[in-house]
Motif scaffolding. Structure first.
Motif, PDB file in Angstrom:
ATOM      1  N   VAL A  99      34.231  69.830 107.250  1.00 13.71           N
ATOM      2  CA  VAL A  99      34.716  69.694 105.877  1.00 13.71           C
ATOM      3  C   VAL A  99      34.371  68.289 105.399  1.00 13.71           C
ATOM      4  O   VAL A  99      34.461  67.326 106.154  1.00 13.71           O
ATOM      5  CB  VAL A  99      36.242  69.921 105.740  1.00 13.71           C
ATOM      6  CG1 VAL A  99      36.597  71.366 105.998  1.00 13.71           C
ATOM      7  CG2 VAL A  99      37.020  68.998 106.665  1.00 13.71           C
ATOM      8  N   LYS A 100      33.955  68.171 104.156  1.00  7.40           N
ATOM      9  CA  LYS A 100      33.688  66.865 103.562  1.00  7.40           C
ATOM     10  C   LYS A 100      34.771  66.592 102.531  1.00  7.40           C
ATOM     11  O   LYS A 100      34.928  67.332 101.555  1.00  7.40           O
ATOM     12  CB  LYS A 100      32.308  66.843 102.908  1.00  7.40           C
ATOM     13  CG  LYS A 100      31.916  65.462 102.379  1.00  7.40           C
ATOM     14  CD  LYS A 100      30.492  65.467 101.836  1.00  7.40           C
ATOM     15  CE  LYS A 100      30.095  64.081 101.341  1.00  7.40           C
ATOM     16  NZ  LYS A 100      28.706  64.086 100.803  1.00  7.40           N
ATOM     17  N   TYR A 101      35.520  65.526 102.772  1.00 10.41           N
ATOM     18  CA  TYR A 101      36.689  65.185 101.944  1.00 10.41           C
ATOM     19  C   TYR A 101      36.458  63.824 101.315  1.00 10.41           C
ATOM     20  O   TYR A 101      36.167  62.849 102.001  1.00 10.41           O
ATOM     21  CB  TYR A 101      37.935  65.162 102.827  1.00 10.41           C
ATOM     22  CG  TYR A 101      39.228  64.935 102.105  1.00 10.41           C
ATOM     23  CD1 TYR A 101      39.808  65.939 101.341  1.00 10.41           C
ATOM     24  CD2 TYR A 101      39.899  63.710 102.225  1.00 10.41           C
ATOM     25  CE1 TYR A 101      41.013  65.734 100.698  1.00 10.41           C
ATOM     26  CE2 TYR A 101      41.096  63.492 101.582  1.00 10.41           C
ATOM     27  CZ  TYR A 101      41.653  64.513 100.814  1.00 10.41           C
ATOM     28  OH  TYR A 101      42.850  64.312 100.165  1.00 10.41           O
ATOM     29  N   LYS A 102      36.559  63.739 100.007  1.00  3.14           N
ATOM     30  CA  LYS A 102      36.299  62.478  99.311  1.00  3.14           C
ATOM     31  C   LYS A 102      37.184  62.384  98.072  1.00  3.14           C
ATOM     32  O   LYS A 102      37.316  63.344  97.307  1.00  3.14           O
ATOM     33  CB  LYS A 102      34.825  62.396  98.907  1.00  3.14           C
ATOM     34  CG  LYS A 102      34.427  61.061  98.285  1.00  3.14           C
ATOM     35  CD  LYS A 102      32.932  61.031  98.006  1.00  3.14           C
ATOM     36  CE  LYS A 102      32.510  59.692  97.418  1.00  3.14           C
ATOM     37  NZ  LYS A 102      31.048  59.654  97.126  1.00  3.14           N
ATOM     38  N   ASP A 103      37.792  61.208  97.913  1.00  7.10           N
ATOM     39  CA  ASP A 103      38.620  60.932  96.740  1.00  7.10           C
ATOM     40  C   ASP A 103      39.700  61.996  96.527  1.00  7.10           C
ATOM     41  O   ASP A 103      39.955  62.463  95.419  1.00  7.10           O
ATOM     42  CB  ASP A 103      37.764  60.820  95.468  1.00  7.10           C
ATOM     43  CG  ASP A 103      36.763  59.679  95.547  1.00  7.10           C
ATOM     44  OD1 ASP A 103      37.068  58.671  96.211  1.00  7.10           O
ATOM     45  OD2 ASP A 103      35.663  59.817  94.976  1.00  7.10           O
ATOM     46  N   GLY A 104      40.301  62.406  97.639  1.00  4.31           N
ATOM     47  CA  GLY A 104      41.416  63.341  97.561  1.00  4.31           C
ATOM     48  C   GLY A 104      41.029  64.790  97.341  1.00  4.31           C
ATOM     49  O   GLY A 104      41.896  65.632  97.078  1.00  4.31           O
ATOM     50  N   GLU A 105      39.733  65.105  97.460  1.00  4.70           N
ATOM     51  CA  GLU A 105      39.302  66.477  97.227  1.00  4.70           C
ATOM     52  C   GLU A 105      38.339  66.942  98.330  1.00  4.70           C
ATOM     53  O   GLU A 105      37.602  66.145  98.907  1.00  4.70           O
ATOM     54  CB  GLU A 105      38.584  66.604  95.874  1.00  4.70           C
ATOM     55  CG  GLU A 105      39.467  66.356  94.669  1.00  4.70           C
ATOM     56  CD  GLU A 105      38.713  66.574  93.363  1.00  4.70           C
ATOM     57  OE1 GLU A 105      37.494  66.880  93.436  1.00  4.70           O
ATOM     58  OE2 GLU A 105      39.332  66.433  92.300  1.00  4.70           O
ATOM     59  N   VAL A 107      35.063  68.299  99.129  1.00 10.07           N
ATOM     60  CA  VAL A 107      33.780  68.338  98.430  1.00 10.07           C
ATOM     61  C   VAL A 107      32.935  69.523  98.904  1.00 10.07           C
ATOM     62  O   VAL A 107      32.289  70.201  98.113  1.00 10.07           O
ATOM     63  CB  VAL A 107      33.010  67.018  98.639  1.00 10.07           C
ATOM     64  CG1 VAL A 107      31.634  67.079  97.979  1.00 10.07           C
ATOM     65  CG2 VAL A 107      33.817  65.851  98.100  1.00 10.07           C
ATOM     66  N   SER A 108      32.964  69.768 100.219  1.00 14.86           N
ATOM     67  CA  SER A 108      32.165  70.870 100.768  1.00 14.86           C
ATOM     68  C   SER A 108      32.703  71.244 102.145  1.00 14.86           C
ATOM     69  O   SER A 108      33.462  70.499 102.767  1.00 14.86           O
ATOM     70  CB  SER A 108      30.688  70.494 100.871  1.00 14.86           C
ATOM     71  OG  SER A 108      30.512  69.415 101.777  1.00 14.86           O
ATOM     72  N   LYS A 109      32.273  72.400 102.622  1.00  8.95           N
ATOM     73  CA  LYS A 109      32.606  72.871 103.963  1.00  8.95           C
ATOM     74  C   LYS A 109      31.342  73.454 104.587  1.00  8.95           C
ATOM     75  O   LYS A 109      30.469  73.941 103.877  1.00  8.95           O
ATOM     76  CB  LYS A 109      33.675  73.963 103.901  1.00  8.95           C
ATOM     77  CG  LYS A 109      35.000  73.517 103.298  1.00  8.95           C
ATOM     78  CD  LYS A 109      36.036  74.638 103.327  1.00  8.95           C
ATOM     79  CE  LYS A 109      35.726  75.739 102.326  1.00  8.95           C
ATOM     80  NZ  LYS A 109      36.819  76.754 102.262  1.00  8.95           N
ATOM     81  N   MET A 110      31.261  73.384 105.919  1.00  9.89           N
ATOM     82  CA  MET A 110      30.157  74.068 106.576  1.00  9.89           C
ATOM     83  C   MET A 110      30.290  75.550 106.281  1.00  9.89           C
ATOM     84  O   MET A 110      31.336  76.156 106.531  1.00  9.89           O
ATOM     85  CB  MET A 110      30.164  73.821 108.092  1.00  9.89           C
ATOM     86  CG  MET A 110      29.075  74.623 108.830  1.00  9.89           C
ATOM     87  SD  MET A 110      28.972  74.273 110.601  1.00  9.89           S
ATOM     88  CE  MET A 110      28.054  72.715 110.575  1.00  9.89           C
TER      89      MET A 110
END
Length: 253
Positions: A99-105, A107-110
């Motif tokens: 999972v890609k998490y940035k600025d509290g959200e 962003v994407s998942k595998m």
């Protein structure tokens, strides 16, 4: 096993490690069945094998498809008259963070597609080729057979490679299981886990990025395809080796 005149299947033989392994084995007099998805790449590998002094033939097959694999091994036996070994090298990558998490959200998942594509080729493909190779060896009554799975340093855990790491861990487990199941038939198994190897992909990297990779290796140099090929040959040629993995990584682990 003396590799001279032995029939060996190498998957993913069109380029990189697969071509290096096939060519090295050809130099020892082996008869190579080279498998890949690109006829052009296979033609180049066959030419390299013949230049090294061995016999080689090209086979187009998708190792993730059961019908392709079954036909492949039937064709190899029909063409060469025997089968003594297989090197399960074919593999792909579809990297990404779980999972890609940035600025509290988030962003994407595998994606499941990323996961499944790698598992299909890198793990299921090894299972299918190992199964069919073992079956043919038993049917042919060969005195000795060898199955080698190409793993990776990533089996220790590799950032952004959940799919690849899982598959490369799995192929080592398969070698361990098969060693116990097939020893009674004198079919040995093994795995080789390469580290940072000097392939076309690394050659295309920016010099600074490539240098960072080199500096991370205790030996301060990249491995070569021949290092991996020698490790695979060691497993074939050493008749008391089975069910273990050789880490060919320059001490990086």
């Amino acid at each position: 096993m003396d590799l001279n005149q032995k029939v060996v299947v190498v998957t993913g033989a069109g380029r990189g490690l697969g071509r290096g392994i096939a060519t090295y084995f050809a130099g020892k007099g082996a008869r190579l069945a080279c498998v890949d998805l690109s006829q052009e790449d296979l033609n180049a590998t066959v030419a390299a094998c013949e230049a090294a002094g061995g016999e080689a033939r090209a086979y187009l097959a998708n190792v993730a498809k059961e019908e392709d694999v079954e036909k492949l091994f039937s064709d190899v036996v029909a063409d060469f008259g025997s089968l003594h070994g297989v090197v399960n090298n074919a593999g792909i990558t579809r990297d990404g963070l779980l999972v890609k998490y940035k600025d509290g959200e988030i962003v994407s998942k595998m994606s499941l597609q990323q996961w499944q594509a790698v598992i299909d080729v890198n793990l299921t493909g090894v299972f299918l080729c190992g199964r069919e190779a073992a079956a043919k060896m038993l049917e042919l009554g060969v005195e000795e057979g060898v199955i080698v799975n190409i793993s990776s340093l990533a089996r220790q855990g590799s950032f952004g490679q959940s799919n690849y790491a899982a598959a490369k861990t799995g192929v080592v487990a398969l070698a361990e299981v098969w060693a116990k199941e097939l020893a009674r038939y004198n079919i040995r198994t093994g795995a080789v886990a390469p580290g940072t190897i000097n392939t076309d992909m690394l050659a295309a990297m920016k010099p600074e990025a490539r240098e960072r990779l080199i500096q991370a290796v205790p030996l301060r140099r990249l491995g070569e395809a021949e290092h991996v090929a020698r490790s695979v040959a060691f497993i074939f040629e050493t008749d008391y080796f089975t069910g273990r993995c050789i880490d060919m990584d320059g001490g990086l682990r």
